[in-house]
Design a protein around this motif. Structure first.
Motif, short mmCIF file in Angstrom:
data_model
loop_
_atom_site.label_atom_id
_atom_site.label_comp_id
_atom_site.label_asym_id
_atom_site.label_seq_id
_atom_site.Cartn_x
_atom_site.Cartn_y
_atom_site.Cartn_z
N LEU A 44 58.11 13.32 14.04
CA LEU A 44 57.38 12.81 12.86
C LEU A 44 57.28 13.71 11.60
O LEU A 44 56.61 14.67 11.89
CB LEU A 44 55.87 12.33 13.27
N TRP A 45 57.96 13.59 10.50
CA TRP A 45 57.85 14.48 9.33
C TRP A 45 56.97 14.05 8.34
O TRP A 45 56.90 12.91 7.98
CB TRP A 45 59.36 14.62 8.97
N SER A 46 56.16 14.99 7.95
CA SER A 46 55.24 14.91 6.69
C SER A 46 56.05 14.71 5.49
O SER A 46 57.25 15.01 5.53
CB SER A 46 54.30 15.88 6.67
N ALA A 47 55.47 14.24 4.53
CA ALA A 47 55.91 14.11 3.18
C ALA A 47 56.24 15.69 2.54
O ALA A 47 57.29 15.86 2.13
CB ALA A 47 55.05 13.60 2.25
N GLU A 48 55.67 16.58 3.03
CA GLU A 48 55.70 17.73 2.34
C GLU A 48 57.07 18.30 3.25
O GLU A 48 57.88 19.04 2.82
CB GLU A 48 54.63 18.89 2.75
N ARG A 49 56.99 18.27 4.69
CA ARG A 49 58.45 18.62 5.21
C ARG A 49 59.64 18.01 4.77
O ARG A 49 60.53 18.43 4.74
CB ARG A 49 58.31 18.39 6.91
N ALA A 50 59.56 16.53 4.57
CA ALA A 50 60.49 15.89 4.21
C ALA A 50 61.02 16.44 2.67
O ALA A 50 62.21 16.51 2.53
CB ALA A 50 60.27 14.45 3.98
N LEU A 51 60.24 17.02 1.83
CA LEU A 51 60.36 17.31 0.45
C LEU A 51 61.00 18.66 0.57
O LEU A 51 62.23 19.05 -0.10
CB LEU A 51 59.20 17.53 -0.35
N ALA A 52 60.55 19.44 1.58
CA ALA A 52 61.22 20.82 1.82
C ALA A 52 62.51 20.59 2.27
O ALA A 52 63.26 21.60 2.07
CB ALA A 52 60.43 21.67 2.65
#
Length: 263
Positions: free
Chosen positions: A170-178
């Motif tokens: 489950l990826w957070s928005a910040e991880r998805a952005l990175a």
């Protein structure tokens, strides 16, 4: 606002806002919703009043993917492999990915499975801070079935794609952005405002040139550099002959901003 059983849509200042509207089902995609969304996308693509499309979800989820209740019902009657969800979803994803006009996914809450794939088909992705991303396939002993195996390696590279798909994290928005899965993250309460500003910029742009650019990007991966340069030449000639192309030249000579009409 134009309601349907599972979608809401409106057009304002050249922007078509399409909202998945099954909040009790976390905006899961059953076959009627897939078909309605497909028809609405085709209508927007041919409507000259629409120059940009925004896709978002109602409630706390962007989209939970396939409707598992519909899936279970099909399995109970022995029709899981033939009830038509995959084929209907494929037609929708192909339509969304190949639209002439710019598309933006405004990702509120969770985007899982086919819901994540829906966002991947859009040109640009803006996520609220609470957005979460999950492939949702291998944890069900299943493989991607709505485009993730095509989009993810191109967007985030093969290793990150495998990590997301294999481990079903489950990826957070910040991880998805990175990772490059989304292009922007903003506070939840600013999501609609941020997307509205982005959509407004695109809606006043050269719509025909955007369409040619999208086509070049879609088809470029299968061409050599020489072939792509030839395609760029052909597209550039078409843009130069367009009404907006002529307006751009007038604006330069008159030392003023261009007023594009999307033609």
């Amino acid at each position: 606002m134009t309601p349907s059983s599972s979608l809401l849509s409106r057009v304002e200042a050249g922007v078509a806002w399409i909202t998945l509207n099954r909040p009790e089902q976390r905006n899961a995609l059953d076959i009627p919703t897939l078909k309605q969304l497909h028809a609405l996308l085709e209508h927007c693509n041919s409507d000259p009043a629409v120059r940009v499309l925004v896709l978002t979800g109602s409630g706390r989820s962007f989209c939970a993917g396939a409707d598992l209740a519909e899936w279970a019902e099909a399995e109970a009657r022995g029709a899981l492999e033939s009830y038509g969800w995959t084929e209907t979803a494929h037609a929708l994803m192909t339509c969304l990915h190949s639209l002439d006009k710019p598309t933006i996914a405004a990702i509120n809450g969770t985007a899982v499975g086919g819901g994540m794939d829906l966002a991947l088909c859009c040109d640009l992705r803006v996520a609220g801070q609470s957005a979460r991303f999950k492939a949702g396939y291998t944890s069900m002993a299943y493989s991607p079935d709505a485009g993730a195996s095509w989009h993810l390696p191109r967007l985030i590279g093969s290793e990150q794609a495998k990590r997301l798909l294999f481990l079903d994290e489950l990826w957070s928005a910040e991880r998805a952005l990175a990772a490059g899965l989304v292009g922007e993250v903003c506070a939840d309460e600013q999501l609609i405002g941020s997307v509205s500003e982005l959509a407004a910029r695109l809606a006043t742009g050269p719509t025909f040139a955007f369409a040619q650019t999208k086509k070049l990007i879609r088809q470029g991966a299968d061409r050599s550099l020489a072939q792509q340069l030839a395609a760029e030449l052909a597209a550039g000639l078409l843009c130069g002959r367009s009404a907006d192309g002529a307006e751009a030249l007038r604006a330069v000579s008159e030392k003023r901003p261009p007023r594009f009409q999307g033609l």
